[in-house]
Design a protein around this motif. Sequence first.
Motif, PDB file in Angstrom:
ATOM      1  N   CYS A  28       0.847  -1.191   0.000  1.00  0.00           N
ATOM      2  CA  CYS A  28       0.000   0.000   0.000  1.00  0.00           C
ATOM      3  C   CYS A  28       0.887   1.247   0.000  1.00  0.00           C
ATOM      4  CB  CYS A  28      -0.891  -0.033   1.235  1.00  0.00           C
ATOM      5  SG  CYS A  28      -1.913   1.436   1.381  1.00  0.00           S
ATOM      6  N   CYS A  38      -4.561   3.731   5.365  1.00  0.00           N
ATOM      7  CA  CYS A  38      -3.857   2.619   6.018  1.00  0.00           C
ATOM      8  C   CYS A  38      -2.766   3.122   6.952  1.00  0.00           C
ATOM      9  CB  CYS A  38      -3.236   1.703   4.967  1.00  0.00           C
ATOM     10  SG  CYS A  38      -4.432   0.619   4.186  1.00  0.00           S
ATOM     11  N   HIS A  71      -5.469  -0.727  -3.459  1.00  0.00           N
ATOM     12  CA  HIS A  71      -5.634  -1.480  -2.221  1.00  0.00           C
ATOM     13  C   HIS A  71      -7.094  -1.418  -1.795  1.00  0.00           C
ATOM     14  CE1 HIS A  71      -4.260  -2.151   2.212  1.00  0.00           C
ATOM     15  NE2 HIS A  71      -4.694  -3.261   1.644  1.00  0.00           N
ATOM     16  N   CYS A  74      -8.214   0.674   1.471  1.00  0.00           N
ATOM     17  CA  CYS A  74      -8.207   2.144   1.540  1.00  0.00           C
ATOM     18  C   CYS A  74      -8.551   2.815   0.217  1.00  0.00           C
ATOM     19  CB  CYS A  74      -6.832   2.621   2.030  1.00  0.00           C
ATOM     20  SG  CYS A  74      -5.491   2.152   0.883  1.00  0.00           S
TER      21      CYS A  74
HETATM   22 ZN   LIG Z   1      -3.937   0.724   1.927  1.00  0.00          ZN
END
Ligand SMILES: [Zn+2]
Length: 402
Positions: A28, A38, A71, A74
């Motif tokens: 991420c 995140c 991701h 998020c």
């Molecule tokens: Zn993330």
Amino acid sequence: MFPALFGNGLHCPYCYRSFRAREIRFRCSGRVGTKKRCETKLDRVLADQMGDHDPQYPVFDGDGRKSTAVHDACYAETHYRVCPRCHSQLPVQFGQIDSKLIALVGAKDSGKTVYMTVLLHELMNDVGARIQASVLGADASTSTRFENVYQRVLYEKHELYSATRTAVAEKGGRRPLVFNLTIRGRNKVRSTLLSFYDTAGEDMNSERSIDQNVRYMTSADGIVLLLDPLQMRGARPHVDADALLPKLVPAEDSPSSVLANIVKQLQGSTGVKAGKRIDKPIAVAFTKMDALQSALPSGSPWHRTPSESAAFNEPDSVEVHRHMQALLHEWAGRNLDETLANSFTRYRLFGLSALGESPRLEGEDTQRVSERGVQPHRVEDPFLWLMSEFGAIRRTTKPAGE
Ligand SMILES: [Zn+2]
Ligand SMILES: Nc1nc2c(ncn2[C@@H]2O[C@H](COP(=O)(O)OP(=O)(O)OP(=O)(O)O)[C@@H](O)[C@H]2O)c(=O)[nH]1
Ligand SMILES: [Mg+2]
Ligand SMILES: [Zn+2]
């Protein structure tokens, strides 16, 4: 064109494990997406495999053949791709450009760390200019470590390194230095990833060798084996009177035991059938030749400075090979050369001096580079031979010395 993409798949330049392109994972980016951002935490895999305990953003699955992924947690986009085995961040063009792992091995004190530093320094400067190549660290850690640890000690402080710590002593293993070598050809630019793992001499000793080290050699595309002529009984009487002469190492660390171990490890793990030879090019180089140069005949091809050409000079190299072969027989007997010929389909002998002059001893145990600084001779030869074996640089058959 991209051998690293086929066959057994790719090899991670950091942990040397193999995987397929689609298995590549993503880390991420930590950027703000449309969901909750995140957070970083310890990455167990990275900590266990590479000894890196810094908090990291999470790793997730995606289509590893693509260069970016989003991701789910998020909704932020990332272009950080990581090795599925060790979670090291992969270099930007990994998988698209040729990737070559070169294993640099040799007994304790044979000169590996000095050689690696001087070779890379040369590739970044004079030799790089000659072969129209540039070399850049492929990740931030490589660049800072090369600069602050390796280059600074030798080129600024003018000191020699203390022994490289064994990989066992460095919990979780050591990170290799990974560089991106770009060569400007006639009508195209060719990039190659180079990964160097600074082994400690002890890691070459079979009982103490560890996984990472064996993987390093078996996944390598080419090997540079350094032999210390100052450890050969037949050479020691010819060493310059003012050169530093190291004590003789115990038999298990001698050049021939190290070679025997390497052959055993390679045969054991690459599944080479009995009676077959290992099909990896191995460049076998005598280091510290400055300490023996006055014992060489004045007409020795070793004294020549290889031509300024961008290509690898094959006739010059073959002449040096023959001369080194004769020296090897004289200094260490025929056994080593026989082992090489019986174990490898392609091997070549080289002679080099990374420092150009013997270091001086200062006080009890600090060694310093001569006041004239580092003046390498023929350090690039083994590397250029390997690169020409890989087809990454041209070979010329122009007679030597022209
Ligand atoms: Zn993330
Ligand atoms: N005369 C001469 N001595 C050299 C040269 N390169 C290395 N040495 C000597 O060899 C010693 C060991 O060099 P290193 O590069 O640290 O050897 P290493 O193989 O990395 O050793 P370990 O990490 O302990 O396995 C140095 O301290 C120098 O005394 C050279 O070009 N010429
Ligand atoms: Mg070392
Ligand atoms: Zn890895």
